[in-house]
Design an enzyme around this catalytic site. Sequence first.
Site, PDB file in Angstrom:
ATOM      1  N   TYR A  51      -6.788   5.977   5.292  1.00 34.51           N
ATOM      2  CA  TYR A  51      -6.486   5.244   4.177  1.00 34.51           C
ATOM      3  C   TYR A  51      -5.726   4.137   4.311  1.00 34.51           C
ATOM      4  O   TYR A  51      -6.220   2.836   4.258  1.00 34.51           O
ATOM      5  CB  TYR A  51      -6.153   5.868   2.792  1.00 34.51           C
ATOM      6  N   GLN A 105       0.953   6.974  -4.911  1.00 36.46           N
ATOM      7  CA  GLN A 105       1.456   7.912  -6.002  1.00 36.46           C
ATOM      8  C   GLN A 105       2.370   7.014  -7.198  1.00 36.46           C
ATOM      9  O   GLN A 105       2.894   7.620  -7.711  1.00 36.46           O
ATOM     10  CB  GLN A 105       2.699   8.874  -5.326  1.00 36.46           C
ATOM     11  N   ASP A 147     -10.031   5.589  -1.490  1.00 33.91           N
ATOM     12  CA  ASP A 147      -8.818   6.123  -2.112  1.00 33.91           C
ATOM     13  C   ASP A 147      -9.543   6.938  -3.314  1.00 33.91           C
ATOM     14  O   ASP A 147     -10.740   6.734  -3.647  1.00 33.91           O
ATOM     15  CB  ASP A 147      -7.893   5.093  -2.680  1.00 33.91           C
ATOM     16  N   CYS A 205     -25.985   2.331 -11.962  1.00 35.07           N
ATOM     17  CA  CYS A 205     -25.130   3.666 -11.945  1.00 35.07           C
ATOM     18  C   CYS A 205     -25.875   4.811 -12.321  1.00 35.07           C
ATOM     19  O   CYS A 205     -26.134   4.781 -13.473  1.00 35.07           O
ATOM     20  CB  CYS A 205     -23.922   3.226 -12.760  1.00 35.07           C
ATOM     21  N   CYS A 217     -19.090  -3.226 -16.591  1.00 33.82           N
ATOM     22  CA  CYS A 217     -19.149  -2.794 -15.164  1.00 33.82           C
ATOM     23  C   CYS A 217     -20.467  -3.654 -14.470  1.00 33.82           C
ATOM     24  O   CYS A 217     -21.473  -3.653 -14.971  1.00 33.82           O
ATOM     25  CB  CYS A 217     -19.287  -1.182 -15.170  1.00 33.82           C
ATOM     26  N   LEU A 242      11.640   4.953  -7.190  1.00 32.47           N
ATOM     27  CA  LEU A 242      10.136   5.021  -6.648  1.00 32.47           C
ATOM     28  C   LEU A 242       9.735   6.336  -6.328  1.00 32.47           C
ATOM     29  O   LEU A 242       8.571   6.647  -6.321  1.00 32.47           O
ATOM     30  CB  LEU A 242       9.831   4.006  -5.500  1.00 32.47           C
ATOM     31  N   GLU A 253       0.895  -1.074  -0.067  1.00 28.41           N
ATOM     32  CA  GLU A 253       0.028  -0.090   0.067  1.00 28.41           C
ATOM     33  C   GLU A 253       0.774   1.350   0.028  1.00 28.41           C
ATOM     34  O   GLU A 253       0.517   2.216  -0.690  1.00 28.41           O
ATOM     35  CB  GLU A 253      -0.783   0.074   1.142  1.00 28.41           C
ATOM     36  N   GLU A 308     -11.246  -4.262  -1.613  1.00 28.28           N
ATOM     37  CA  GLU A 308     -10.449  -4.509  -3.044  1.00 28.28           C
ATOM     38  C   GLU A 308     -11.038  -4.428  -4.219  1.00 28.28           C
ATOM     39  O   GLU A 308     -10.612  -4.017  -5.208  1.00 28.28           O
ATOM     40  CB  GLU A 308      -9.597  -5.840  -2.843  1.00 28.28           C
TER      41      GLU A 308
HETATM   42  S1  SF4 Z   1     -19.426   5.131 -14.796  1.00 32.35           S
HETATM   43 FE1  SF4 Z   1     -20.985   3.644 -13.668  1.00 32.35          FE
HETATM   44  S2  SF4 Z   1     -21.234   2.136 -15.102  1.00 32.35           S
HETATM   45 FE2  SF4 Z   1     -19.792   3.291 -15.828  1.00 32.35          FE
HETATM   46  S3  SF4 Z   1     -17.896   2.048 -15.090  1.00 32.35           S
HETATM   47 FE3  SF4 Z   1     -18.253   3.620 -13.673  1.00 32.35          FE
HETATM   48  S4  SF4 Z   1     -19.664   2.692 -12.216  1.00 32.35           S
HETATM   49 FE4  SF4 Z   1     -19.623   1.413 -13.895  1.00 32.35          FE
END
Ligand code: SF4
Length: 365
Positions: free
Chosen positions: A123, A45, A141, A210, A204, A83, A40, A185
Amino acid sequence: VAEQGLDRNGVEALLQWFQRNARDLPWRHDRSPYRVWVSEIMLQQTQVDTVIPYFQRFMQEFPDLDRLAEAHEDRLMALWAGLGYYSRARNLQKAARQIVAEYGGRFPEDPALVRGLPGFGDYTTAAVLSLSRGQDLAVLDGNVARVLARVFTVEGDPRTGPVRRRLQALADGGMPAGRAGEYNEALMELGATVCRPRPLCESCPLAGSCQARASGRQQEFPARGPRPARPCFASVVLVAPIGGGRILLHRRPGKGLLGGLWELPAQRGQQELDANRAPDSIVRPLLCELLDTLPARAGKGAARALPVFRHHYSHFSVELHPHEQELLPHTLPAEWRAVDPATRDGLGVSASDRRILDSWAGGDL
Ligand code: SF4
């Protein structure tokens, strides 16, 4: 304020997607707190592909916390060289030493104790404890923030306090009890591989829920505030052969951006540059100051100017003006060394110094 976050179906779809698509990364094997922690810190960066060989070399040499605590600083810096952000390496070792001294070498379980170790913020604390120990802490993050800002069309710049708190509440709200590591994760992986700045929505698992996608506004989230200006300064750097082809290196004091590294002697100006190259009226005085600070006198020939380039850090840039200057042999104080340029790999010279030395050695300059 509590937020609901992803619903059960969304979380299930996300976790199943992750099981099928997780990249095979070295730190995903043998998830001890130590290995998760080192990965981590390296990944802050720095891109995954760059980190992999560094992580493997680091684990070979320092396979556990005790070895890291005992390591010689030169060796640590040599393994970190390239790094960048060297205070990360110093904090790693400081924290390892503290864990050995105060907790008998066992990584603490209490988030408040972990949060108090050098180099740990919210984080890193949540990432290490959830990924290695399964503790119920949701991480936020940049990748997670991008996913959640889009799924829930969260307005505003995630770097500002109220927006960050809302995103954290959304991350907390969706976290399935007992599966925080996997959930964290999976969200980070989704942000890194699918919900990238240019999202691949057709792959996705959250596409159905979404909100940004539903309204075709993916690119509007997360909002970005104005970029802070990055000032640029001139720096004169010397490749200084001293007695028989060895070159002079200087050790920076152990604080600040590059503290503890062996570097080519350099003198940085205070004056901010504009887009143009620094004029001679800035470079010459820096070169004179630099020659005055060396532990050995310049030989007969004048300094030879080598090609100039700019190197960028997160908050500023440096315009490097390398020069070659032969020095007369002299006894060196402890913070100076004359090294064979071919064996400098044992020392932690920075990426920009490596670039200068490599092209100098290759005769390109
Ligand atoms: S914008 Fe929404 S639908 Fe598109 S990859 Fe990101 S989370 Fe998935």
